[in-house]
Design an enzyme around this catalytic site. Structure first.
Site, PDB file in Angstrom:
ATOM      1  N   LYS A  22      25.216  37.152  33.998  1.00 32.82           N
ATOM      2  CA  LYS A  22      26.249  36.120  34.200  1.00 32.82           C
ATOM      3  C   LYS A  22      26.390  35.810  35.692  1.00 32.82           C
ATOM      4  CE  LYS A  22      30.764  37.378  34.335  1.00 32.82           C
ATOM      5  NZ  LYS A  22      31.394  36.891  35.569  1.00 32.82           N
ATOM      6  N   ASN A  23      26.446  36.887  36.492  1.00 37.42           N
ATOM      7  CA  ASN A  23      26.724  36.674  37.912  1.00 37.42           C
ATOM      8  C   ASN A  23      25.530  36.100  38.673  1.00 37.42           C
ATOM      9  OD1 ASN A  23      29.269  37.561  37.483  1.00 37.42           O
ATOM     10  ND2 ASN A  23      29.065  39.505  38.579  1.00 37.42           N
ATOM     11  N   ARG A  88      37.131  31.384  38.576  1.00 37.45           N
ATOM     12  CA  ARG A  88      37.079  31.334  40.032  1.00 37.45           C
ATOM     13  C   ARG A  88      35.706  30.938  40.566  1.00 37.45           C
ATOM     14  NH1 ARG A  88      39.827  33.336  43.746  1.00 37.45           N
ATOM     15  NH2 ARG A  88      37.826  33.844  44.635  1.00 37.45           N
ATOM     16  N   CYS A 112      43.651  36.019  40.686  1.00 39.57           N
ATOM     17  CA  CYS A 112      43.345  36.342  39.295  1.00 39.57           C
ATOM     18  C   CYS A 112      43.849  37.742  39.047  1.00 39.57           C
ATOM     19  CB  CYS A 112      41.863  36.197  39.001  1.00 39.57           C
ATOM     20  SG  CYS A 112      40.881  37.454  39.748  1.00 39.57           S
ATOM     21  N   ARG A 117      41.971  37.384  45.756  1.00 42.19           N
ATOM     22  CA  ARG A 117      40.647  36.764  45.900  1.00 42.19           C
ATOM     23  C   ARG A 117      40.648  35.444  46.667  1.00 42.19           C
ATOM     24  NH1 ARG A 117      37.545  37.903  40.219  1.00 42.19           N
ATOM     25  NH2 ARG A 117      35.680  37.656  41.449  1.00 42.19           N
ATOM     26  N   ASP A 304      32.178  46.396  39.317  1.00 41.62           N
ATOM     27  CA  ASP A 304      32.091  45.892  37.942  1.00 41.62           C
ATOM     28  C   ASP A 304      31.713  46.974  36.922  1.00 41.62           C
ATOM     29  OD1 ASP A 304      32.817  43.420  38.793  1.00 41.62           O
ATOM     30  OD2 ASP A 304      30.858  42.474  38.573  1.00 41.62           O
ATOM     31  N   ILE A 326      36.924  47.329  46.545  1.00 43.48           N
ATOM     32  CA  ILE A 326      36.583  45.902  46.568  1.00 43.48           C
ATOM     33  C   ILE A 326      37.782  45.031  46.184  1.00 43.48           C
ATOM     34  CG2 ILE A 326      34.982  44.124  45.710  1.00 43.48           C
ATOM     35  CD1 ILE A 326      33.567  46.312  47.284  1.00 43.48           C
ATOM     36  N   ARG A 396      33.606  36.264  27.897  1.00 41.30           N
ATOM     37  CA  ARG A 396      33.215  35.662  29.173  1.00 41.30           C
ATOM     38  C   ARG A 396      31.928  36.294  29.704  1.00 41.30           C
ATOM     39  NH1 ARG A 396      37.566  35.764  33.595  1.00 41.30           N
ATOM     40  NH2 ARG A 396      35.816  34.699  34.524  1.00 41.30           N
TER      41      ARG A 396
END
Ligand code: UD1
Length: 417
Positions: A22-23, A88, A112, A117, A304, A326, A396
């Protein structure tokens, strides 16, 4: 709203192939805006975030059908609040629009669940390239007569800022150097895609990325095809799934080198892993030992995968600790995990996880994407049937999660409501 029923404890077996990342897909879809021709993707993941990003591209005038994006004629340079507020990563259209069309108006993404962020690093980098940036009525308004290459030193190796600036630099005059750039594998994939489009991007994967700008006139419009890299975080989730249930699984379709630190951490906890170039096989490993982990930009431990690891730590021998460096608010899974029997104390950015919890099924609620993955893993290890609610968070970022887990012998049902 659909929910998941998971009956634990499960014993995993079999093979699962992860989807594409996804990223990596999101910035690559944004980069199609740089190209006056068709881009074809062989493996876009089936995720709501991807459908959603495609809607943004369509709202700008791109033609998107069956895995292709054609941004040869763009009619709008504005990404509306209604679209951006849902995701985002939409702010990634700013760099390519500004670079190619010299103007862009993109709604300022709000905070979020996991943190505020901000996008200050994206914007100050674009200013360095010569953009005029104003914030007006909740929108970022960026324009320029031309962008000129510059040396940009990022104050923090932000993934999104690195990607946005790589794309902004694509048509800047001369050379742009991004120093202290993020080094994530997804950035390398974006660089590879931009290279296919005809741009010169060197050093992606290191902390110095050099982009030599091109002019719009020199671009070709020949169709370009790209295959996106496998999702390392999805892979980590399934690997931890096999470990938390003390069972086996083979996880394929990603580069194991992209998970080096996660795999090293798991091995140091006692995990029996057979590591191949494109797959990891989890062998029965017994009860693992607790450890201490600090999240950090790549190649450090990924934020993540933090929630999923925390779920595992709760059943390990001995206590564990996670420091989250993070995001400022990424422990929202803790109260939900507590409902299943976890004993976790949070003090600021540090979570202290008691080992050897005896897990009992419970109804729980997803709060963000990776927090939800932790709940699924916990449910697989807990005694009884857990109901996981608000699974739109999972949709998502985990393609066909229930089907894939079923193929690994997990007792899981997606219940439609
Ligand atoms: C990306 C990933 C996300 C991952 C994160 C960190 C995508 C679509 N999302 O998010 O899954 O968790 O990297 O690996 O790829 N920051 C600022 N100012 C900025 C930009 C960032 O202060 O201008 C801060 C953020 O608030 C955050 C930290 O830097 O605390 C990391 O953010 P960043 O690396 O930019 O993450 P994203 O690109 O948003």
């Amino acid at each position: 709203m659909d929910y998941l029923d998971i009956q634990g404890p499960c014993a995993l077996k079999g093979t699962v192939k992860v989807s594409s990342s996804k990223n990596a897909s999101l910035p690559i879809l944004a980069a199609t805006l740089l190209y006056p021709g068709k881009c074809r993707f062989t493996n876009l993941p089936e995720l709501s975030d991807i459908n959603f990003f495609i809607q943004i591209l369509q709202s700008l005038g791109a033609t998107c059908e069956e895995g292709t994006v054609d941004a040869s004629s763009i009619e709008s340079y504005q990404a509306d609040y209604d679209l951006v507020r849902k995701m985002r990563a939409s702010v990634l259209v700013l760099g390519p629009l500004l670079s190619r069309f010299k103007q862009a108006r993109v709604s300022l993404p709000g905070g979020c669940a996991i943190g505020s962020r901000p996008v200050d690093i994206h914007l100050s980098g674009m200013e360095k390239l010569g953009a005029n940036i104003k914030i007006e009525a909740g929108y970022i308004e960026a324009s320029c007569e031309k962008l000129v290459g510059a040396k940009i030193v990022l104050p923090f190796p932000s993934v999104g800022a690195t990607e946005n600036l790589m794309m902004a630099a694509a048509y800047a005059e001369g050379e742009t150097i991004i120093d202290n750039a993020a080094r994530e594998p997804e950035i390398e994939d974006l660089a590879n895609f931009m290279t296919k489009l005809g741009f010169s991007v060197e050093g992606a994967g290191t902390s110095t990325i050099v982009i030599k700008g091109r002019s719009v006139e020199e671009m070709s419009s020949i169709e370009v095809t790209h295959e996106i890299i496998g999702d390392r975080i999805e892979a980590a989730t399934y690997i931890i799934g096999a470990l938390i249930t003390n069972s086996t699984a083979r996880v394929e379709g990603f580069k194991s080198v992209h998970l080096d630190i996660v795999l090293d951490t798991l091995k140091s906890m006692g995990a029996q892993l057979l590591i191949e170039e494109d797959a990891v096989e989890v062998r029965p490993s017994g009860q693992l030992s607790g450890t201490r982990v600090e999240t950090a930009p790549y190649p450090g431990f990924p934020t993540d995968a933090q929630a999923q690891l925390m779920a595992l730590m709760g059943v390990c021998k001995g206590d564990s600790q996670i420091s989250e460096h993070i995001f400022e608010n990424r422990f929202m899974h803790v109260p939900e995990l507590a409902r299943m029997g976890y004993d976790i104390k949070v003090d600021g950015r540090v979570a202290y996880i008691k080992g050897e919890s005896s897990l009992k099924a419970a109804p729980v609620m997803c709060t963000d994407l990776r927090a939800s993955a932790a709940l699924v893993l916990a449910a697989m290890a807990a005694e009884g049937t857990s109901q996981i609610n608000r699974i739109y968070h999972l949709d998502r970022g985990y393609a066909k999660l229930a089907d894939k887990l079923k193929s690994l012998n997990v007792n899981i049902e997606r219940v439609k409501q």
